[in-house]
Design a protein around this motif. Structure first.
Motif, PDB file in Angstrom:
ATOM      1  N   VAL A 271       0.846  -1.204   0.000  1.00 28.93           N
ATOM      2  CA  VAL A 271       0.000   0.000   0.000  1.00 28.93           C
ATOM      3  C   VAL A 271       0.871   1.241   0.000  1.00 28.93           C
ATOM      4  CG1 VAL A 271      -1.858   1.240   1.167  1.00 28.93           C
ATOM      5  CG2 VAL A 271      -1.763  -1.233   1.324  1.00 28.93           C
ATOM      6  N   ALA A 272       0.439   2.232  -0.771  1.00 29.75           N
ATOM      7  CA  ALA A 272       1.065   3.554  -0.782  1.00 29.75           C
ATOM      8  C   ALA A 272       0.020   4.597  -0.428  1.00 29.75           C
ATOM      9  CB  ALA A 272       1.650   3.856  -2.160  1.00 29.75           C
ATOM     10  N   LEU A 273       0.422   5.574   0.373  1.00 28.30           N
ATOM     11  CA  LEU A 273      -0.477   6.658   0.773  1.00 28.30           C
ATOM     12  C   LEU A 273       0.205   7.989   0.469  1.00 28.30           C
ATOM     13  CD1 LEU A 273      -2.662   6.892   3.932  1.00 28.30           C
ATOM     14  CD2 LEU A 273      -1.229   8.828   3.290  1.00 28.30           C
ATOM     15  N   THR A 274      -0.529   8.887  -0.202  1.00 26.33           N
ATOM     16  CA  THR A 274      -0.014  10.202  -0.558  1.00 26.33           C
ATOM     17  C   THR A 274      -0.969  11.266  -0.037  1.00 26.33           C
ATOM     18  OG1 THR A 274       0.896   9.286  -2.602  1.00 26.33           O
ATOM     19  CG2 THR A 274       0.775  11.684  -2.442  1.00 26.33           C
ATOM     20  N   SER A 275      -0.448  12.199   0.749  1.00 27.11           N
ATOM     21  CA  SER A 275      -1.270  13.298   1.243  1.00 27.11           C
ATOM     22  C   SER A 275      -1.561  14.271   0.114  1.00 27.11           C
ATOM     23  CB  SER A 275      -0.554  14.024   2.386  1.00 27.11           C
ATOM     24  OG  SER A 275      -1.294  15.168   2.776  1.00 27.11           O
ATOM     25  N   LEU A 276      -2.827  14.634  -0.023  1.00 28.52           N
ATOM     26  CA  LEU A 276      -3.243  15.619  -1.021  1.00 28.52           C
ATOM     27  C   LEU A 276      -3.745  16.888  -0.356  1.00 28.52           C
ATOM     28  CD1 LEU A 276      -5.241  13.245  -3.403  1.00 28.52           C
ATOM     29  CD2 LEU A 276      -2.828  13.875  -3.526  1.00 28.52           C
ATOM     30  N   GLY A 277      -3.474  17.029   0.936  1.00 25.56           N
ATOM     31  CA  GLY A 277      -3.955  18.172   1.699  1.00 25.56           C
ATOM     32  C   GLY A 277      -3.338  19.474   1.239  1.00 25.56           C
ATOM     33  N   ALA A 278      -3.950  20.567   1.654  1.00 26.84           N
ATOM     34  CA  ALA A 278      -3.506  21.890   1.209  1.00 26.84           C
ATOM     35  C   ALA A 278      -2.082  22.190   1.630  1.00 26.84           C
ATOM     36  CB  ALA A 278      -4.453  22.959   1.766  1.00 26.84           C
ATOM     37  N   THR A 293       4.793   3.319   8.035  1.00 30.04           N
ATOM     38  CA  THR A 293       5.556   4.548   8.189  1.00 30.04           C
ATOM     39  C   THR A 293       4.636   5.710   8.526  1.00 30.04           C
ATOM     40  OG1 THR A 293       5.406   5.049   5.818  1.00 30.04           O
ATOM     41  CG2 THR A 293       7.304   3.772   6.551  1.00 30.04           C
ATOM     42  N   ALA A 294       5.261   6.836   8.903  1.00 28.30           N
ATOM     43  CA  ALA A 294       4.534   8.070   9.203  1.00 28.30           C
ATOM     44  C   ALA A 294       4.342   8.883   7.931  1.00 28.30           C
ATOM     45  CB  ALA A 294       5.287   8.888  10.245  1.00 28.30           C
ATOM     46  N   VAL A 295       3.243   9.651   7.906  1.00 28.16           N
ATOM     47  CA  VAL A 295       2.895  10.470   6.754  1.00 28.16           C
ATOM     48  C   VAL A 295       2.624  11.891   7.239  1.00 28.16           C
ATOM     49  CG1 VAL A 295       1.341  10.754   4.790  1.00 28.16           C
ATOM     50  CG2 VAL A 295       1.773   8.468   5.727  1.00 28.16           C
ATOM     51  N   ALA A 296       3.260  12.872   6.618  1.00 28.83           N
ATOM     52  CA  ALA A 296       2.962  14.267   6.939  1.00 28.83           C
ATOM     53  C   ALA A 296       1.633  14.636   6.305  1.00 28.83           C
ATOM     54  CB  ALA A 296       4.072  15.177   6.414  1.00 28.83           C
ATOM     55  N   HIS A 297       0.632  14.936   7.159  1.00 24.12           N
ATOM     56  CA  HIS A 297      -0.712  15.223   6.650  1.00 24.12           C
ATOM     57  C   HIS A 297      -1.449  16.077   7.684  1.00 24.12           C
ATOM     58  CE1 HIS A 297      -4.465  14.662   4.472  1.00 24.12           C
ATOM     59  NE2 HIS A 297      -5.051  14.277   5.603  1.00 24.12           N
ATOM     60  N   SER A 298      -1.960  17.207   7.232  1.00 24.51           N
ATOM     61  CA  SER A 298      -2.678  18.089   8.157  1.00 24.51           C
ATOM     62  C   SER A 298      -4.155  17.734   8.217  1.00 24.51           C
ATOM     63  CB  SER A 298      -2.491  19.548   7.743  1.00 24.51           C
ATOM     64  OG  SER A 298      -2.880  19.742   6.391  1.00 24.51           O
ATOM     65  N   ARG A 299      -4.824  17.789   7.086  1.00 21.43           N
ATOM     66  CA  ARG A 299      -6.256  17.495   7.038  1.00 21.43           C
ATOM     67  C   ARG A 299      -6.676  17.484   5.575  1.00 21.43           C
ATOM     68  NH1 ARG A 299     -10.943  20.849  10.351  1.00 21.43           N
ATOM     69  NH2 ARG A 299     -12.681  19.415   9.902  1.00 21.43           N
ATOM     70  N   GLY A 300      -7.645  16.663   5.228  1.00 24.64           N
ATOM     71  CA  GLY A 300      -8.146  16.642   3.870  1.00 24.64           C
ATOM     72  C   GLY A 300      -7.917  15.303   3.200  1.00 24.64           C
ATOM     73  N   PRO A 301      -7.922  15.275   1.858  1.00 21.31           N
ATOM     74  CA  PRO A 301      -7.864  13.999   1.137  1.00 21.31           C
ATOM     75  C   PRO A 301      -6.461  13.409   1.083  1.00 21.31           C
ATOM     76  CG  PRO A 301      -7.974  15.819  -0.413  1.00 21.31           C
ATOM     77  CD  PRO A 301      -8.132  16.426   0.954  1.00 21.31           C
ATOM     78  N   ASP A 356      -8.676  13.233   8.904  1.00 22.47           N
ATOM     79  CA  ASP A 356      -8.443  14.329   9.841  1.00 22.47           C
ATOM     80  C   ASP A 356      -7.624  13.791  11.010  1.00 22.47           C
ATOM     81  OD1 ASP A 356      -8.461  16.393  11.629  1.00 22.47           O
ATOM     82  OD2 ASP A 356     -10.651  16.642  11.675  1.00 22.47           O
ATOM     83  N   PRO A 357      -6.352  14.220  11.159  1.00 20.68           N
ATOM     84  CA  PRO A 357      -5.546  13.749  12.286  1.00 20.68           C
ATOM     85  C   PRO A 357      -6.169  14.044  13.641  1.00 20.68           C
ATOM     86  CG  PRO A 357      -4.165  14.839  10.654  1.00 20.68           C
ATOM     87  CD  PRO A 357      -5.589  15.114  10.270  1.00 20.68           C
ATOM     88  N   GLY A 358      -7.071  15.024  13.693  1.00 21.38           N
ATOM     89  CA  GLY A 358      -7.755  15.308  14.947  1.00 21.38           C
ATOM     90  C   GLY A 358      -8.641  14.165  15.403  1.00 21.38           C
ATOM     91  N   GLU A 359      -8.955  13.240  14.509  1.00 25.31           N
ATOM     92  CA  GLU A 359      -9.776  12.079  14.857  1.00 25.31           C
ATOM     93  C   GLU A 359      -8.933  10.849  15.167  1.00 25.31           C
ATOM     94  OE1 GLU A 359     -12.190  11.777  11.394  1.00 25.31           O
ATOM     95  OE2 GLU A 359     -13.504  13.453  11.969  1.00 25.31           O
ATOM     96  N   GLY A 360      -7.615  11.036  15.251  1.00 23.44           N
ATOM     97  CA  GLY A 360      -6.705   9.934  15.553  1.00 23.44           C
ATOM     98  C   GLY A 360      -5.579   9.869  14.555  1.00 23.44           C
ATOM     99  N   ASP A 361      -4.437   9.338  14.987  1.00 20.30           N
ATOM    100  CA  ASP A 361      -3.236   9.442  14.163  1.00 20.30           C
ATOM    101  C   ASP A 361      -2.930   8.206  13.346  1.00 20.30           C
ATOM    102  OD1 ASP A 361      -2.391   7.690  16.142  1.00 20.30           O
ATOM    103  OD2 ASP A 361      -0.498   8.733  16.528  1.00 20.30           O
ATOM    104  N   TRP A 362      -3.781   7.168  13.352  1.00 18.19           N
ATOM    105  CA  TRP A 362      -3.433   5.957  12.620  1.00 18.19           C
ATOM    106  C   TRP A 362      -4.547   5.531  11.671  1.00 18.19           C
ATOM    107  CZ3 TRP A 362      -6.755   1.867  13.326  1.00 18.19           C
ATOM    108  CH2 TRP A 362      -7.474   1.803  14.517  1.00 18.19           C
TER     109      TRP A 362
END
Length: 403
Positions: A271-278, A293-301, A356-362
């Protein structure tokens, strides 16, 4: 059974390519890291264990007999058996693993299963020492300190989580072991531990463990107590993406959480995950993160790509892919997508979901087969998604670096 070949261009014993379509450079090996012999409470001769698993198509295997009460005999008599391993059995397991291990062809590991009826069971691989609950009585604290005292000696997992009523002191987080405690068994034998105790108002071990702060990969194991190691169908196993088929390569993949759990022989999942957030970079610069791994992601798709294969017979097979997020009792289903297993000439499975990381980090990806009945403890949407067949190791969402 087809012959297997190692390396990124090879195929496994079931005809599945070992090559990830998402992340080239490492290749898939199949592992079973939790097995027993008559040195503790298994039924089989330990001298036949590794050969049985290699003949069954596995690339990596471990003997992890119980360590529990043998220290009561203080070395005065030979005590392996239902009491668990003693020093002689520990040395014998090392000799068997060394004799079976052949870099580039088959990796054999020695480990032990620390076994406490109330707190639970934990596997330790790669250590030069072993201990048992009598030596670390009466609390988990003494076992934690034993692990910490030995520094980087060995990797550790939570086994069949929830079978001990105290659940490892409620999965109490230990920062000193954050790197070495690498796995949680989500498949053990034929059981799916996502649902453990949830039919009795208990919390899912997966939810509880990850919410406690542990960054665990997800393992499948057979926990074999018979004498047909590696051969039964439907039991748990793990797929690791390694750079080399050696003990060092296997332990590196485990430490990196670069593995998935399955109960289907020959399945490949990546699996690959790419943050598309602003707050992300421009599209062409966005890096894709791999499971574990960890992903830098603020909020969004985010865009999720799933490499899923089990050889030609599975091309076009209907499955369902779910995105699991933190919940109160069970993980929350953030998405559930009907998919067909693509052929190598078709694009990998890809979709977007808001996070939304505010709903949990994993987040964890689960694959299920809607044509098979769901776990009897499953309720709600889980009950409609069929039988779970695979889990990826989690991703963890972290704040993007400040510009």
């Amino acid at each position: 059974m087809l012959p297997s070949s190692q390396g990124p261009e090879g195929h496994d014993a079931w005809g599945t390519s070992r090559h990830s379509r998402l992340f080239p450079g490492r290749w898939l090996v199949h592992a079973d890291l939790h097995n027993h012999t008559w040195l503790s409470d298994g039924a089989g001769d330990p001298s036949r264990c590794f050969a049985s698993m290699r003949a069954a198509g596995l690339d990596v295997a471990a003997i992890t007999d119980h360590s529990r009460w043998a220290s009561a005999f203080l070395g005065l008599v030979g005590a392996p058996g239902w009491t668990g391993i003693d020093g002689r059995a520990w040395r014998q397991t090392a000799s068997l693993a060394d004799a079976a291990n052949l870099d580039g062809e088959f990796v054999a590991l020695r480990g032990f299963e620390w076994s406490h009826a109330a707190f639970g069971h934990m596997n330790v691989w790669g250590t030069q020492h072993f201990t048992d609950p009598l030596r670390t009585f009466p609390t988990m604290g003494r076992f934690w300190r034993w692990l910490e005292r030995h520094g980087d000696d060995g990797l550790v997992t939570f086994n069949h989580p929830g079978t001990g009523r105290l659940r490892f002191s409620r999965f109490g987080y230990r920062p000193a072991l954050a790197e070495r405690l690498v796995g949680l068994e989500i498949f053990n034998k034929t059981d799916e531990y996502l649902f453990k105790d949830t039919d009795r108002a208990g919390e899912s071990p997966l939810n509880q463990c990850l919410n406690a702060g542990w960054r665990m990969g997800l393992l499948g194991v057979t926990d074999e107590h018979g004498a047909d190691w590696g051969h039964p169908d439907g039991k748990g196993r793990a797929g690791l993406f390694v750079g080399e088929l050696s003990r060092q390569g296997v332990l590196e993949a485990l430490a990196a959480r670069r593995f998935f759990s399955s109960r289907i022989k020959g399945l490949r999942v990546d699996v690959a995950l790419t943050s598309l957030g602003a707050a992300s970079k421009l599209a062409e610069d966005r890096p894709a993160a791999r499971m574990g791994t960890a992903v830098a992601h603020s909020r969004g798709p985010v865009r999720i790509q799933v490499d899923l294969d089990r050889g030609e017979r599975w091309w076009g097979r209907r499955l369902n892919v779910q995105v699991l997020r933190p919940g109160r009792r069970l993980p929350t289903l953030a998405a559930a997508l009907d998919v067909c297993v693509p052929s190598p000439d078709e694009p990998v499975i890809a979709f977007e979901v808001d996070l939304d990381p505010g709903e949990g980090d994993w987040l964890v990806l689960r694959v299920s087969d809607p044509s098979e009945p769901a776990d009897s403890r499953a309720t709600g949407q889980y009950a409609r998604l069929g039988r779970g067949i695979a889990y990826t190791s989690p991703f963890w969402l972290e704040p993007p670096p400040k510009s």
